[in-house]
Write an enzyme that holds these catalytic residues in place. Sequence first.
Site, PDB file in Angstrom:
ATOM      1  N   CYS A   2       0.830  -1.206   0.000  1.00  0.00           N
ATOM      2  CA  CYS A   2       0.000   0.000   0.000  1.00  0.00           C
ATOM      3  C   CYS A   2       0.870   1.264   0.000  1.00  0.00           C
ATOM      4  O   CYS A   2       2.002   1.238   0.467  1.00  0.00           O
ATOM      5  CB  CYS A   2      -0.869   0.034   1.238  1.00  0.00           C
ATOM      6  SG  CYS A   2      -1.963  -1.375   1.364  1.00  0.00           S
ATOM      7  N   ARG A  27       5.232   0.493  -6.008  1.00  0.00           N
ATOM      8  CA  ARG A  27       5.110  -0.379  -4.833  1.00  0.00           C
ATOM      9  C   ARG A  27       4.169  -1.554  -5.085  1.00  0.00           C
ATOM     10  O   ARG A  27       4.159  -2.509  -4.318  1.00  0.00           O
ATOM     11  CB  ARG A  27       4.575   0.438  -3.638  1.00  0.00           C
ATOM     12  CG  ARG A  27       5.533   1.500  -3.169  1.00  0.00           C
ATOM     13  CD  ARG A  27       4.854   2.472  -2.232  1.00  0.00           C
ATOM     14  NE  ARG A  27       4.550   1.898  -0.936  1.00  0.00           N
ATOM     15  CZ  ARG A  27       5.381   1.864   0.085  1.00  0.00           C
ATOM     16  NH1 ARG A  27       6.585   2.360  -0.052  1.00  0.00           N
ATOM     17  NH2 ARG A  27       5.026   1.354   1.242  1.00  0.00           N
ATOM     18  N   TRP A  74      -2.814  -2.605  -1.726  1.00  0.00           N
ATOM     19  CA  TRP A  74      -2.355  -3.937  -2.135  1.00  0.00           C
ATOM     20  C   TRP A  74      -3.015  -4.904  -1.165  1.00  0.00           C
ATOM     21  O   TRP A  74      -2.722  -4.893   0.027  1.00  0.00           O
ATOM     22  CB  TRP A  74      -0.835  -4.007  -2.044  1.00  0.00           C
ATOM     23  CG  TRP A  74      -0.255  -5.291  -2.524  1.00  0.00           C
ATOM     24  CD1 TRP A  74      -0.096  -5.685  -3.817  1.00  0.00           C
ATOM     25  CD2 TRP A  74       0.248  -6.362  -1.716  1.00  0.00           C
ATOM     26  NE1 TRP A  74       0.471  -6.942  -3.859  1.00  0.00           N
ATOM     27  CE2 TRP A  74       0.687  -7.386  -2.588  1.00  0.00           C
ATOM     28  CE3 TRP A  74       0.362  -6.577  -0.347  1.00  0.00           C
ATOM     29  CZ2 TRP A  74       1.235  -8.576  -2.138  1.00  0.00           C
ATOM     30  CZ3 TRP A  74       0.911  -7.764   0.101  1.00  0.00           C
ATOM     31  CH2 TRP A  74       1.339  -8.739  -0.792  1.00  0.00           C
ATOM     32  N   ASN A  99      -1.418   1.960   5.759  1.00  0.00           N
ATOM     33  CA  ASN A  99      -0.471   1.037   5.139  1.00  0.00           C
ATOM     34  C   ASN A  99       0.032   0.132   6.257  1.00  0.00           C
ATOM     35  O   ASN A  99       0.411   0.613   7.318  1.00  0.00           O
ATOM     36  CB  ASN A  99       0.681   1.843   4.523  1.00  0.00           C
ATOM     37  CG  ASN A  99       1.826   0.949   4.075  1.00  0.00           C
ATOM     38  OD1 ASN A  99       1.653  -0.249   3.876  1.00  0.00           O
ATOM     39  ND2 ASN A  99       2.996   1.542   3.929  1.00  0.00           N
ATOM     40  N   GLY A 100       0.013  -1.169   6.032  1.00  0.00           N
ATOM     41  CA  GLY A 100       0.496  -2.094   7.054  1.00  0.00           C
ATOM     42  C   GLY A 100      -0.583  -3.102   7.405  1.00  0.00           C
ATOM     43  O   GLY A 100      -1.525  -3.308   6.649  1.00  0.00           O
ATOM     44  N   GLU A 481      28.218 -16.863  -5.455  1.00  0.00           N
ATOM     45  CA  GLU A 481      27.841 -15.499  -5.829  1.00  0.00           C
ATOM     46  C   GLU A 481      29.090 -14.622  -5.943  1.00  0.00           C
ATOM     47  O   GLU A 481      29.194 -13.798  -6.854  1.00  0.00           O
ATOM     48  CB  GLU A 481      26.837 -14.948  -4.805  1.00  0.00           C
ATOM     49  CG  GLU A 481      26.453 -13.489  -4.978  1.00  0.00           C
ATOM     50  CD  GLU A 481      25.829 -13.145  -6.324  1.00  0.00           C
ATOM     51  OE1 GLU A 481      25.488 -14.055  -7.098  1.00  0.00           O
ATOM     52  OE2 GLU A 481      25.715 -11.940  -6.621  1.00  0.00           O
ATOM     53  N   LYS A 485      30.211 -12.623  -9.330  1.00  0.00           N
ATOM     54  CA  LYS A 485      30.472 -11.176  -9.366  1.00  0.00           C
ATOM     55  C   LYS A 485      31.830 -10.905 -10.000  1.00  0.00           C
ATOM     56  O   LYS A 485      31.966 -10.041 -10.854  1.00  0.00           O
ATOM     57  CB  LYS A 485      30.468 -10.561  -7.955  1.00  0.00           C
ATOM     58  CG  LYS A 485      29.156 -10.346  -7.280  1.00  0.00           C
ATOM     59  CD  LYS A 485      28.284  -9.255  -7.834  1.00  0.00           C
ATOM     60  CE  LYS A 485      27.438  -9.755  -8.953  1.00  0.00           C
ATOM     61  NZ  LYS A 485      26.239 -10.453  -8.656  1.00  0.00           N
ATOM     62  N   GLU A 488      31.803 -11.652 -13.786  1.00  0.00           N
ATOM     63  CA  GLU A 488      30.943 -10.732 -14.547  1.00  0.00           C
ATOM     64  C   GLU A 488      31.618  -9.401 -14.854  1.00  0.00           C
ATOM     65  O   GLU A 488      31.515  -8.907 -15.964  1.00  0.00           O
ATOM     66  CB  GLU A 488      29.698 -10.396 -13.702  1.00  0.00           C
ATOM     67  CG  GLU A 488      28.475 -11.217 -13.969  1.00  0.00           C
ATOM     68  CD  GLU A 488      27.292 -10.704 -13.167  1.00  0.00           C
ATOM     69  OE1 GLU A 488      27.405 -10.546 -11.939  1.00  0.00           O
ATOM     70  OE2 GLU A 488      26.248 -10.450 -13.789  1.00  0.00           O
ATOM     71  N   HIS A 504      38.929 -33.312  -4.624  1.00  0.00           N
ATOM     72  CA  HIS A 504      38.323 -34.196  -5.624  1.00  0.00           C
ATOM     73  C   HIS A 504      38.541 -33.667  -7.044  1.00  0.00           C
ATOM     74  O   HIS A 504      37.848 -34.082  -7.966  1.00  0.00           O
ATOM     75  CB  HIS A 504      36.839 -34.379  -5.328  1.00  0.00           C
ATOM     76  CG  HIS A 504      36.590 -35.045  -4.006  1.00  0.00           C
ATOM     77  ND1 HIS A 504      36.852 -36.366  -3.775  1.00  0.00           N
ATOM     78  CD2 HIS A 504      36.150 -34.542  -2.821  1.00  0.00           C
ATOM     79  CE1 HIS A 504      36.562 -36.678  -2.519  1.00  0.00           C
ATOM     80  NE2 HIS A 504      36.139 -35.573  -1.919  1.00  0.00           N
ATOM     81  N   LYS A 603      20.887  -6.417 -18.278  1.00  0.00           N
ATOM     82  CA  LYS A 603      20.321  -6.373 -16.931  1.00  0.00           C
ATOM     83  C   LYS A 603      19.145  -7.327 -16.801  1.00  0.00           C
ATOM     84  O   LYS A 603      18.990  -8.019 -15.806  1.00  0.00           O
ATOM     85  CB  LYS A 603      19.889  -4.938 -16.598  1.00  0.00           C
ATOM     86  CG  LYS A 603      19.366  -4.763 -15.185  1.00  0.00           C
ATOM     87  CD  LYS A 603      20.480  -4.962 -14.174  1.00  0.00           C
ATOM     88  CE  LYS A 603      19.976  -5.044 -12.741  1.00  0.00           C
ATOM     89  NZ  LYS A 603      20.959  -5.664 -11.849  1.00  0.00           N
TER      90      LYS A 603
HETATM   91  C1  AGP Z   1      23.692 -11.042 -11.627  1.00  0.00           C
HETATM   92  O1  AGP Z   1      24.717 -10.194 -11.323  1.00  0.00           O
HETATM   93  C2  AGP Z   1      23.314 -11.096 -13.051  1.00  0.00           C
HETATM   94  N1  AGP Z   1      22.949  -9.823 -13.539  1.00  0.00           N
HETATM   95  C3  AGP Z   1      22.390 -12.230 -13.446  1.00  0.00           C
HETATM   96  O2  AGP Z   1      22.962 -13.434 -13.038  1.00  0.00           O
HETATM   97  C4  AGP Z   1      20.950 -12.167 -12.923  1.00  0.00           C
HETATM   98  O3  AGP Z   1      20.924 -12.408 -11.548  1.00  0.00           O
HETATM   99  C5  AGP Z   1      20.091 -13.189 -13.680  1.00  0.00           C
HETATM  100  O4  AGP Z   1      20.064 -12.850 -15.033  1.00  0.00           O
HETATM  101  C6  AGP Z   1      18.687 -13.283 -13.128  1.00  0.00           C
HETATM  102  O5  AGP Z   1      18.020 -12.077 -13.227  1.00  0.00           O
HETATM  103  P1  AGP Z   1      16.679 -11.820 -12.426  1.00  0.00           P
HETATM  104  O6  AGP Z   1      17.005 -11.842 -10.977  1.00  0.00           O
HETATM  105  O7  AGP Z   1      16.204 -10.481 -12.899  1.00  0.00           O
HETATM  106  O8  AGP Z   1      15.719 -12.916 -12.788  1.00  0.00           O
END
Ligand code: AGP
Length: 608
Positions: A2, A27, A74, A99-100, A481, A485, A488, A504, A603
């Site tokens: 909300c 939101r 919402w 809201n809440g 992760e 990073k 990437e 292994h 993205k």
């Molecule tokens: C992460 O740094 C990347 N940009 C990529 O792995 C991303 O997390 C993936 O494409 C999934 O995207 P989403 O969370 O928008 O579904």
Amino acid sequence: MCGIVGAIAARPVAGILLEGLRRLEYRGYDSAGMAVLDQGTINRLRRIGKVQALADACEQQPLPGGLGIAHTRWATHGKPSEQNAHPHMSGEGLAVVHNGIIENFEPLKQELQQQGYVFTSETDTEVVAHLLDRELQGGFDLRAALRNTLARLAGAFALGVIHVDQPHQLLTARKGSPLVIGVGIGENFIASDQLALLPVTDRFMYLEDGDIALLEADHIQVWDAQGQVAERAVTTFERSQGSAEKGEFRHFMLKEIYEQPRVMQAVLEGRIASGHLLEQAFGAAAGAVFDQVKQVQIVACGTSFHAGMVAKYWIEEWVGIPCMVEVASEFRYRPVVLPRDTLLLTLSQSGETADTLAALRAVQDRVLATLAICNVPGSSLVRESDLSLMTNAGPEIGVASTKAFTSQLVALMLTTIALGRRHGLSGERETELVAALEQLPGLLQQLLALDGPIEEMSAHFAEKHHALFLGRNVLYPVAMEGALKLKEISYIHAEAYPAGELKHGPLALVDKEMPVIAVAPRNGMLDKLKANLQEVRARGGELFVFAGCDQSIQAQEGVHVIHLPALPAVLDPIAFTLPLQLLSYHVAVLKGTDVDQPRNLAKSVTVE
Ligand code: AGP
């Protein structure tokens, strides 16, 4: 979630309220409404669907007047409908937006019904309107009525109230849900998010939990939770704080790393209160679903997949039901076996990732329910799922996900608690987990102080072509992760392994050209990890260890150690992520890559 907007001014406020609602659309909501006081009458308009439907209704039936409140709803209590849309009224004279979640609305509703109050909606909010009216009938003024009403409410809320007998006053209160006061010149405002008010002011006053404020056009008075007059500072919003601008930061990625303390607050706001989780934050149907779930299937891609991997450890340990995790691009193309009482949990920053959406569509008719954890409220994933929980991280511009990941982890911990509560997680454990979550904003702020030492450490990687990340248990996905990073944005080839897998196979790769980064666990696994690290040192590998403050791992030749501040162990996956984000960032800067838009990546991956 909300959204609230309110205004008191010497000019008509309907347009200001509508624009504010538009700016809160991000939101997520299902209906919108507005009440404006004009010449002793409150006129109210509510519409199901978009704010534009409300704007169209206002064209047909203008709402003049300089005092008003507005809302995007919402649904949590009762379906999306015009009757359930806010503002809610008691009689003709009092209107409320909220809201809440009012957790104890059922007994309060019964009490009020017994006293003759007739309810016209299924919402928890209408209880607030009638409680206020009852106090007013008892002879209290509006502020005292609000104080007495708040004393009866359990849960998290932000409120805006207007009354025909006080045509120059807008009352507001907050506890656990966001609310900001916009300070104008001869006019004042309230909103759930300052972004809603930027067209009318750039000066804001932030209320603390339990505060009540009375706004007049040229005056604002605040009382704290104890009823004492309180001073709240007015701060000026720097336009550079706008989420689509880098401000003082060199890159969006760094800005987004530094935003994480605030993001932690945003993802928790309205979801926890008085030391426990507000289950209704998952939507009205959530309780019944969580009761019946016998296993969880998580599906996601990339960083979101890693968040899902962390959740598997939490769900199996704290809830005690099986949890499977799979990358969406695999899951969607194989004949998966899913028991009917499965909760399908999709994770996505964007909510538009093609593989994740396809996975959802492939099995949604075969499972008990679908839950999306997502950062974009109106996204396809959210629209097509039965339940959703927003991560509230704000727009993430850097292609490399940072704040989206840590906010997903918090949302997943909340989900685990919600599930656990229905499957035997004790009240004490819930309180302990919630108390830990409450420490997150301050903790991440402390972690940012490691930026300098991590920048120094990054120099060791500038000339390297490969790196190995090691973790164990719940920190194994964090190592994954970290490796993602680094590859990437710095284009250094990086792989993550559960530390026990080292001998292994990957140990064959270790020599002085292969830096090894380890995130050291704080459970019984530490000694085992130390043995793995010895194996690396014995082969001339250089070690970079991120350790808890109380861990006995000392720096020595070829072993670099950064100790994190003291923190509850349950927060390790979130806390250990931040230094790894900073490490990749600084390595990428040293290598001169395009940090925010690394080559070949997008993205939002909306195609296969
Ligand atoms: C992460 O740094 C990347 N940009 C990529 O792995 C991303 O997390 C993936 O494409 C999934 O995207 P989403 O969370 O928008 O579904």
